[in-house]
Design an enzyme around this catalytic site. Sequence first.
Site, PDB file in Angstrom:
ATOM      1  N   TYR A   1      28.866  32.216 -30.517  1.00 25.58           N
ATOM      2  CA  TYR A   1      29.436  31.076 -29.805  1.00 25.58           C
ATOM      3  C   TYR A   1      28.625  30.584 -28.606  1.00 25.58           C
ATOM      4  O   TYR A   1      29.026  29.628 -27.948  1.00 25.58           O
ATOM      5  CB  TYR A   1      30.866  31.415 -29.365  1.00 25.58           C
ATOM      6  CG  TYR A   1      31.804  31.538 -30.543  1.00 25.58           C
ATOM      7  CD1 TYR A   1      32.346  30.420 -31.153  1.00 25.58           C
ATOM      8  CD2 TYR A   1      32.114  32.796 -31.079  1.00 25.58           C
ATOM      9  CE1 TYR A   1      33.197  30.525 -32.245  1.00 25.58           C
ATOM     10  CE2 TYR A   1      32.955  32.913 -32.175  1.00 25.58           C
ATOM     11  CZ  TYR A   1      33.493  31.774 -32.754  1.00 25.58           C
ATOM     12  OH  TYR A   1      34.321  31.883 -33.843  1.00 25.58           O
TER      13      TYR A   1
ATOM     14  N   PHE B   1      43.600  38.174 -29.387  1.00 26.51           N
ATOM     15  CA  PHE B   1      44.370  37.062 -29.935  1.00 26.51           C
ATOM     16  C   PHE B   1      43.627  36.444 -31.119  1.00 26.51           C
ATOM     17  O   PHE B   1      43.928  35.379 -31.574  1.00 26.51           O
ATOM     18  CB  PHE B   1      44.672  36.013 -28.868  1.00 26.51           C
ATOM     19  CG  PHE B   1      43.455  35.487 -28.116  1.00 26.51           C
ATOM     20  CD1 PHE B   1      42.790  34.357 -28.572  1.00 26.51           C
ATOM     21  CD2 PHE B   1      42.988  36.126 -26.970  1.00 26.51           C
ATOM     22  CE1 PHE B   1      41.678  33.877 -27.896  1.00 26.51           C
ATOM     23  CE2 PHE B   1      41.879  35.645 -26.289  1.00 26.51           C
ATOM     24  CZ  PHE B   1      41.230  34.527 -26.742  1.00 26.51           C
TER      25      PHE B   1
END
Length: 410
Positions: free
Chosen positions: A123, A410
């Site tokens: 990323y 998450f």
Amino acid sequence: MTTEVRKLDKAHYPQWYGNLTLAFGGLHEAEEERALWDELVEFARAFAAWDGDELIGTASGFAFRMTVPGGASVPANGVTMVSVADTHRRQGVLTAMMRRQLDEVRALGEPLSVLTASEAPIYGRFGYEAATRMVRACIDAHRVRVAAPEGTELVRVRRAGLLESLPACEAVYAALVPGRPGLFARQPGWERLGVLDPEADRAGFSALRVVLAERDGEVVGYTRFQVKPVWDAAGTPHGEVRVRALEALDPAAYAALLRHVLSLDLVETVELSRTPLDAPWQTLVSDVRRCRPTLREELYVRLVDVGAALAARTYQVPVDVVVEVRDDFCPWNAGRWQLRGGPEGAECVRTEDAADLALSVRELGGAYLGGTSLAEFAAAGRVRELRAGALGPASLGFGSQVAPFLAHGF
């Protein structure tokens, strides 16, 4: 191939989730885990990438509020459930989804986007940088003792039911949230993540146990852990404990809980699976070498709105600096920003003044929560000091007295 990214239609959710599961190995989740994610998914933030009528990519987000230095709770989009079909890798699908997602986060007025990465290099090209670290420890319970601080003997530890204790444990967590950058204010439903305990995932460990720390009848800490009985051929016990959470409101409560898990019968090894970089166990133990600590990065941060993000936090010392920001993926952030701030607050606005520091949005994300200093990035050649003496005060200002930490994935 023409990739089209559009909002996820609920009718396609089973296929969408199936693609996600396949991308992460294809193993089916336990029913209770799948049910929880089905409940938590936010369809308004979920996207699907299509190649014609073939669903080839998934991405979603969660509307978090994250503590930043100074204690403010700031909106942050939590990037999640990202996958690309193995037949469409390296064809721009991920880039298209990240483009759409960040554009929408900006439109929502949220200054930050955060994620955890399945692979560290993925990323960075989208402006994300590791901003928190965690320490895992594997402690030799036979050789390590806890130096209990004053007041530890006044703390009572007692067993409690997993669900029965949940409100008290959540109250402890909520009290800790404003004091540590990186923690999320738990939204309804998220409290169940900490007590999720599918039998199929235990790998020989027991059901999840809870022990509370109490003082004068009030819960001041808790730990959740599992035990795995292990015996060798001679009948000698080598049991293992896996601690999934250990939270406390004061040093004595923390020490009482740590001492409890290290003194369980028939146990040789205690694993602390997720702790902050400054977790007190490192000072409380008698021999840190017998704890085999390992370090890894955890939460990645991306500034979606540089001005709003930098103004949302405070700074340890007065800061008055102009930063020249590079941001190829979100060009609205590029240019010079005047940051003035201190312990009481900050403002960050566009300027034409000469820059004092030059860096990319990645370095700002990595330093944003105070876990990695601008000086460290400068030593790696990733921040340039354009005005002599500018780096030191800025680096100190961006720091945090408390290490940032992500309490759960998450």
